[in-house]
Each structure stands twice: as structure tokens, then as C-alpha cells.
Design an enzyme around this catalytic site. Structure first.
Site, PDB file in Angstrom:
ATOM      1  N   ASP A  82       0.810  -1.178  -0.145  1.00  0.00           N
ATOM      2  CA  ASP A  82       0.148  -0.071   0.153  1.00  0.00           C
ATOM      3  C   ASP A  82       1.062   1.278   0.035  1.00  0.00           C
ATOM      4  O   ASP A  82       1.540   1.590   1.077  1.00  0.00           O
ATOM      5  CB  ASP A  82      -0.931  -0.020   1.252  1.00  0.00           C
ATOM      6  CG  ASP A  82      -1.644   1.283   1.290  1.00  0.00           C
ATOM      7  OD1 ASP A  82      -1.736   2.174   0.373  1.00  0.00           O
ATOM      8  OD2 ASP A  82      -2.682   1.062   2.091  1.00  0.00           O
ATOM      9  N   TYR A 184      -9.868  15.669  -9.710  1.00  0.00           N
ATOM     10  CA  TYR A 184      -9.176  14.590 -10.760  1.00  0.00           C
ATOM     11  C   TYR A 184      -8.318  15.416 -11.576  1.00  0.00           C
ATOM     12  O   TYR A 184      -7.224  14.961 -11.880  1.00  0.00           O
ATOM     13  CB  TYR A 184     -10.530  14.173 -11.739  1.00  0.00           C
ATOM     14  CG  TYR A 184      -9.975  13.143 -12.617  1.00  0.00           C
ATOM     15  CD1 TYR A 184      -9.623  11.890 -12.112  1.00  0.00           C
ATOM     16  CD2 TYR A 184      -9.785  13.487 -13.802  1.00  0.00           C
ATOM     17  CE1 TYR A 184      -9.057  10.932 -13.105  1.00  0.00           C
ATOM     18  CE2 TYR A 184      -9.504  12.569 -14.790  1.00  0.00           C
ATOM     19  CZ  TYR A 184      -8.893  11.144 -14.351  1.00  0.00           C
ATOM     20  OH  TYR A 184      -8.663  10.506 -15.656  1.00  0.00           O
ATOM     21  N   LYS A 188      -4.157  14.433 -11.734  1.00  0.00           N
ATOM     22  CA  LYS A 188      -3.715  14.235 -13.097  1.00  0.00           C
ATOM     23  C   LYS A 188      -2.643  15.030 -13.678  1.00  0.00           C
ATOM     24  O   LYS A 188      -1.656  14.772 -14.511  1.00  0.00           O
ATOM     25  CB  LYS A 188      -4.903  13.782 -14.178  1.00  0.00           C
ATOM     26  CG  LYS A 188      -5.654  12.742 -14.059  1.00  0.00           C
ATOM     27  CD  LYS A 188      -4.892  11.402 -13.622  1.00  0.00           C
ATOM     28  CE  LYS A 188      -5.808  10.330 -13.316  1.00  0.00           C
ATOM     29  NZ  LYS A 188      -4.758   8.954 -12.799  1.00  0.00           N
TER      30      LYS A 188
END
Length: 250
Positions: A82, A184, A188
């Protein structure tokens, strides 16, 4: 006259690579191609044959990715990790150091936020549950920072190290397009800036960093979302013509 037909050794034989986020999609494809070039590739992710991550998919695992790397000609090593947990990442890097004493390539491809983005596309920042938005940033930004911070001391031990930041959208593309919602969009765009900054910092040790956008992939999740397979993917073009520019990560 004799001709030496001894084949050249694979170009990455003896190189040690870490692909963080290699369970599926671009990460898996990158890992396999590194293996095809002869590299030893540590592949990480949260989905194993014994445990499923929050993404909720059971059909792709890091063990399978490691087997594909080995079948391609390299050595695949699956390590459940993780990348939000600094201690787990430290244990991973310590293992690579203990087993090989070097790291030549780090690919930061961790994401795993697809289950969060569908319902948030086109929504205003304040319309998205804050926990969902912050989780996108954790998965797409914090994971990369934790991994780089932990792995780069090993990567810079020898000159020529390479960091690859995988994202969605080139600098030119993202500069003029808003990526669906603010969370988002940040997730990105951040890897592009990470690669820029890391390239500056790695220069003194003879290394560099680049940001890569694979484009619209026919990944396992994308094919499933459109209800098609790699053999029948063109059936999705009637509903979504833009899917015609997609490429297989395999």
C-alpha cells in the site's frame, strides 16, 4: 569468413526496476515490457490472490503481473504494497536494497481511483463528497510522493537512475482542458510537475525523471466498462466513437 551470431544480451539485463501500481493497465504493461528487456522488476499493488483492494477487482493481481514479467524474459517479483503507508514502502525499498543493492528505474503508476471518478465527472467541487475528492489526491498524488521520497536515496546511489511518472493527459492537452472535476484535474496534473521537479533534483546524481501519458487505453477496466473484450472492442464505437483512438496496453 565466420560470422559471430551470438545474440546480444537483453538491454536491461542486470537492471533493477520498481513499478509501483503494476496490478493492471499501463503499470502491468510497462512492467512486462521491462521484463521483455531482461530487467528484474518488482511489481507492487494492493490486489493479490488473497486480498482485494478498494477498487474491488479480483481478475488482476500482482502475482499474475510478476508471472507475465518472468514469461516475457525478465524476473518478476510481486510485493504487496500500500503506497499510502510509508512503512510498507520502506520495507519494500529495504528488500530491494538487501537483495540487489541498487534501483535503476522507478515507475510511479499508482492510481486506483476509478471507482471514485464516474459519479463525480462534471460536478462542481462543492458537489463532490469531500472524502471522495481527497481520496483521489491521496491515491494519485500522495502515493507518488511517498514512493519517491522513500525510493530515491537507493535510486541515486548509482548514476543513470530514471523516474517515470505515469499520468493521464500530456502537458499540452491538459493545459487547455479541464479534467472533469477539480480533484481529478489536480491528481492528473500533479505527476507532470513532479517529473519536472524530480528531473531538476536528480541531475546532480546523473539521473532524470519524465512524465508519460499512455493515452486512452483499452485496459481491463475500460473494456469491462464498455461491455466489450479486446477481440470485440470496436463494438463500442457506435456509442462512443472517440474510443476508436484507444490502444491496448498489451
Amino acid at each position: 569468413m565466420t560470422t559471430d551470431k551470438t545474440p546480444s544480451p537483453p538491454p536491461l539485463r542486470g537492471r533493477i526496476c520498481l513499478v509501483a501500481g503494476a496490478t493492471r493497465g499501463a503499470g502491468r504493461a510497462i512492467a512486462v515490457q521491462l521484463g521483455a528487456a531482461g530487467a528484474t522488476v518488482y511489481v507492487t499493488g494492493r490486489t493479490t490472490r488473497a486480498q482485494v483492494s478498494e477498487v474491488g477487482r479480483t481478475t488482476e493481481t500482482i502475482e499474475e503481473t510478476a508471472e507475465l514479467v518472468t514469461a516475457a524474459g525478465g524476473e518478476g517479483v510481486a510485493v504487496p504494497t500500500d503506497h499510502l503507508d510509508p512503512e510498507r514502502v520502506r520495507a519494500l525499498v529495504d528488500r530491494i536494497d538487501r537483495e540487489h543493492g541498487r534501483l535503476d528505474v522507478l515507475v510511479n503508476d499508482v492510481w486506483g481511483g476509478e471507482h471514485l471518478i464516474g459519479a463525480s465527472f462534471g460536478k462542481k467541487t462543492w458537489e463532490i463528497p469531500l472524502d471522495d475528492g481527497l481520496r483521489m489526491l491521496e491515491l494519485g498524488v500522495r502515493t507518488h510522493l511517498v514512493t519517491s521520497h522513500t525510493a530515491l536515496p537507493l535510486l541515486t546511489r548509482h548514476p543513470g537512475g530514471l523516474v517515470v511518472e505515469v499520468t493521464d493527459g500530456t502537458t499540452e492537452y491538459n493545459a487547455t482542458r479541464y479534467r472533469e472535476n477539480l480533484f481529478y484535474d489536480l491528481a492528473k496534473n500533479a505527476p507532470v510537475r513532479m517529473a519536472f521537479g524530480l528531473a531538476k533534483e536528480l541531475a546532480d546524481s546523473g539521473g532524470t525523471a519524465v512524465s508519460v501519458s499512455p493515452g486512452w487505453l483499452r485496459s481491463e477496466q475500460m473494456l469491462e466498462a464498455f461491455g466489450v473484450t479486446e477481440a470485440t472492442w470496436r463494438d463500442a464505437l457506435e456509442k462512443t466513437p472517440d474510443f476508436g483512438v484507444s490502444e491496448s496496453p498489451v
